[in-house]
Each structure stands twice: as C-alpha cells, then as structure tokens.
Design a protein around this motif. Structure first.
Motif, PDB file in Angstrom:
ATOM      1  N   ALA A   6      58.796  32.427  10.699  1.00 56.92           N
ATOM      2  CA  ALA A   6      58.910  30.873  10.813  1.00 56.92           C
ATOM      3  C   ALA A   6      58.106  30.790   9.610  1.00 56.92           C
ATOM      4  O   ALA A   6      56.827  30.855   9.327  1.00 56.92           O
ATOM      5  CB  ALA A   6      58.307  30.476  12.064  1.00 56.92           C
ATOM      6  N   THR A   7      58.876  29.777   8.624  1.00 60.56           N
ATOM      7  CA  THR A   7      58.249  29.341   7.455  1.00 60.56           C
ATOM      8  C   THR A   7      58.912  28.168   6.733  1.00 60.56           C
ATOM      9  O   THR A   7      59.911  27.723   7.223  1.00 60.56           O
ATOM     10  CB  THR A   7      58.475  30.533   6.250  1.00 60.56           C
ATOM     11  OG1 THR A   7      58.144  30.089   5.209  1.00 60.56           O
ATOM     12  CG2 THR A   7      60.232  30.741   6.052  1.00 60.56           C
ATOM     13  N   GLN A   8      57.699  27.311   6.227  1.00 59.26           N
ATOM     14  CA  GLN A   8      58.550  26.184   5.587  1.00 59.26           C
ATOM     15  C   GLN A   8      58.765  26.555   4.060  1.00 59.26           C
ATOM     16  O   GLN A   8      59.668  25.781   3.574  1.00 59.26           O
ATOM     17  CB  GLN A   8      57.031  25.010   5.753  1.00 59.26           C
ATOM     18  CG  GLN A   8      56.559  24.903   6.942  1.00 59.26           C
ATOM     19  CD  GLN A   8      57.469  23.884   7.906  1.00 59.26           C
ATOM     20  OE1 GLN A   8      58.846  24.344   7.871  1.00 59.26           O
ATOM     21  NE2 GLN A   8      57.095  23.271   8.579  1.00 59.26           N
ATOM     22  N   ASP A  14      53.786  30.241   7.652  1.00 59.47           N
ATOM     23  CA  ASP A  14      52.945  29.043   7.847  1.00 59.47           C
ATOM     24  C   ASP A  14      53.736  27.850   8.860  1.00 59.47           C
ATOM     25  O   ASP A  14      53.310  26.742   8.736  1.00 59.47           O
ATOM     26  CB  ASP A  14      52.935  28.453   6.356  1.00 59.47           C
ATOM     27  CG  ASP A  14      54.406  27.968   5.779  1.00 59.47           C
ATOM     28  OD1 ASP A  14      55.311  28.233   6.329  1.00 59.47           O
ATOM     29  OD2 ASP A  14      54.197  27.456   4.712  1.00 59.47           O
ATOM     30  N   ALA A  15      54.539  28.315   9.767  1.00 53.52           N
ATOM     31  CA  ALA A  15      55.141  27.249  10.515  1.00 53.52           C
ATOM     32  C   ALA A  15      55.238  27.553  11.983  1.00 53.52           C
ATOM     33  O   ALA A  15      54.945  28.725  12.456  1.00 53.52           O
ATOM     34  CB  ALA A  15      56.505  27.086  10.190  1.00 53.52           C
ATOM     35  N   HIS A  16      54.812  26.677  12.821  1.00 52.33           N
ATOM     36  CA  HIS A  16      54.836  26.676  14.279  1.00 52.33           C
ATOM     37  C   HIS A  16      56.616  26.860  14.320  1.00 52.33           C
ATOM     38  O   HIS A  16      57.464  26.576  13.871  1.00 52.33           O
ATOM     39  CB  HIS A  16      54.756  25.326  14.733  1.00 52.33           C
ATOM     40  CG  HIS A  16      54.719  24.981  16.274  1.00 52.33           C
ATOM     41  ND1 HIS A  16      55.985  25.277  16.772  1.00 52.33           N
ATOM     42  CD2 HIS A  16      53.698  25.283  17.059  1.00 52.33           C
ATOM     43  CE1 HIS A  16      55.731  24.978  18.223  1.00 52.33           C
ATOM     44  NE2 HIS A  16      54.504  25.046  18.427  1.00 52.33           N
ATOM     45  N   TRP A  19      58.551  24.051  14.861  1.00 51.97           N
ATOM     46  CA  TRP A  19      58.787  22.970  13.783  1.00 51.97           C
ATOM     47  C   TRP A  19      59.393  23.484  12.587  1.00 51.97           C
ATOM     48  O   TRP A  19      59.375  22.777  11.650  1.00 51.97           O
ATOM     49  CB  TRP A  19      57.384  22.427  13.618  1.00 51.97           C
ATOM     50  CG  TRP A  19      56.735  21.791  14.640  1.00 51.97           C
ATOM     51  CD1 TRP A  19      56.997  21.507  15.968  1.00 51.97           C
ATOM     52  CD2 TRP A  19      55.183  21.233  14.840  1.00 51.97           C
ATOM     53  NE1 TRP A  19      56.099  21.142  16.832  1.00 51.97           N
ATOM     54  CE2 TRP A  19      55.069  20.794  16.074  1.00 51.97           C
ATOM     55  CE3 TRP A  19      54.318  21.238  13.887  1.00 51.97           C
ATOM     56  CZ2 TRP A  19      53.682  20.209  16.599  1.00 51.97           C
ATOM     57  CZ3 TRP A  19      53.001  20.753  14.204  1.00 51.97           C
ATOM     58  CH2 TRP A  19      52.746  20.249  15.728  1.00 51.97           C
ATOM     59  N   ALA A  20      59.570  24.782  12.254  1.00 50.25           N
ATOM     60  CA  ALA A  20      59.845  25.362  11.295  1.00 50.25           C
ATOM     61  C   ALA A  20      60.973  24.915  10.903  1.00 50.25           C
ATOM     62  O   ALA A  20      62.119  24.687  11.444  1.00 50.25           O
ATOM     63  CB  ALA A  20      59.894  26.856  11.642  1.00 50.25           C
ATOM     64  N   LYS A  21      61.125  24.828   9.366  1.00 52.05           N
ATOM     65  CA  LYS A  21      62.169  24.220   8.752  1.00 52.05           C
ATOM     66  C   LYS A  21      63.256  25.569   8.172  1.00 52.05           C
ATOM     67  O   LYS A  21      64.396  25.226   8.123  1.00 52.05           O
ATOM     68  CB  LYS A  21      62.089  23.524   7.388  1.00 52.05           C
ATOM     69  CG  LYS A  21      61.149  22.285   7.446  1.00 52.05           C
ATOM     70  CD  LYS A  21      61.036  21.730   6.044  1.00 52.05           C
ATOM     71  CE  LYS A  21      60.235  20.404   6.150  1.00 52.05           C
ATOM     72  NZ  LYS A  21      59.559  19.879   4.968  1.00 52.05           N
ATOM     73  N   GLN A  46      59.772  17.831  15.069  1.00 51.78           N
ATOM     74  CA  GLN A  46      58.398  17.427  15.454  1.00 51.78           C
ATOM     75  C   GLN A  46      58.101  17.914  17.158  1.00 51.78           C
ATOM     76  O   GLN A  46      59.064  17.468  17.589  1.00 51.78           O
ATOM     77  CB  GLN A  46      57.690  16.275  15.025  1.00 51.78           C
ATOM     78  CG  GLN A  46      57.586  16.121  13.451  1.00 51.78           C
ATOM     79  CD  GLN A  46      56.631  17.236  12.990  1.00 51.78           C
ATOM     80  OE1 GLN A  46      55.471  17.370  13.351  1.00 51.78           O
ATOM     81  NE2 GLN A  46      57.152  17.705  11.990  1.00 51.78           N
TER      82      GLN A  46
END
Length: 141
Positions: A6-8, A14-16, A19-21, A46
């Motif tokens: 899971a990454t931005q 670095d992502a929930h 919420w991950a993009k 969100q």
C-alpha cells in the motif's frame, strides 16, 4: 509469490490500506523482486465508514500472499486475512526495495511457519527439501 504494498508514491510503504492511492504488486523469489503492476485508486479514499471502498483493493490483491501497509483497520485486516493474505504493518514508512530485500533474505534462510505454508501452497517449498540420509558425517578438528 506475489507481494502487495500500500503506497502513495510507489516507492515506500506509506499508506493506510483503505486510503492508499496505489497498490504496487511484485513477484518475489529467492532471486529477488520483480515489479508486476501498480493499481491506482481514485475517489474519496478517506475514512468514512464506507466498507465498499475496500472491495476493489481486495480484488486487486486477491492472488497475493503478503500485503504490506502503514496501517489497516480491523475490518479491512479481517477481510484480507479471510482471503488467505498475510497483512504486515510497518511502524514507519519504508522503501519497498528494502522490504523486498529483507523478505528475499527470509526466503533464503529459515522462513517462519506461516511463510513456509505459503511456499508449500505454491509448490515452492518443495525446492528446498532436505535428504539427511545422504549427508556424510563431517569430522571437525
């Protein structure tokens, strides 16, 4: 085995999960990691109590063995585990390349029982069977 992150920014975990993009997927073996694909998610990511936002992410990682996240909610974790995927939370953002190196080293060494099960399920654990009857006794000294 496939590993999801899971990454931005596509470089670090670095992502929930909710919420991950992006979810970056790699194929990992004892030789190293190979980037397979990055799946992007749009819309309102969100936290809003909308559990349906997890469905496309769960579909994206359905054939992965491991999911690295910075954070994951209780219901999200339960749904990930229900798919037979092992979620791993990192305490602080970590580069995906370093995580792949660490996991590769674990695969080369003595993997924990849950990872041995994954390898056995994929048929990769059979490559590492040992036949001690053919071993010669080593003399020291």
């Amino acid at each position: 085995m496939k590993v999801a992150f899971a990454t931005q920014d596509l470089k670090r975990v670095d992502a929930h999960f909710g919420w991950a993009k992006n979810i970056a997927i790699y194929e990992l073996s004892t030789e190293g990691g190979e980037f397979i694909e990055a799946i992007q998610f749009e819309g309102d990511l969100q936290e809003d109590g909308n559990e349906d936002k997890l469905a496309p992410k769960l579909e994206a990682i359905k054939d992965c063995a491991i999911l690295y996240v910075a954070a994951i909610g209780g219901s999200g974790a339960a749904r990930v585990v229900a798919q037979g995927i092992h979620p791993i939370k990192v305490p602080q953002p970590e580069p995906i390349a370093e995580l792949l190196d660490k996991l590769r080293d674990v695969l080369r060494g003595n993997p924990p029982p849950w990872l041995r099960k994954v390898l056995a399920k994929e048929g990769k654990g059979q490559e590492r069977s040992f036949d001690f009857e053919d071993d010669e006794e080593v003399q020291h000294g």
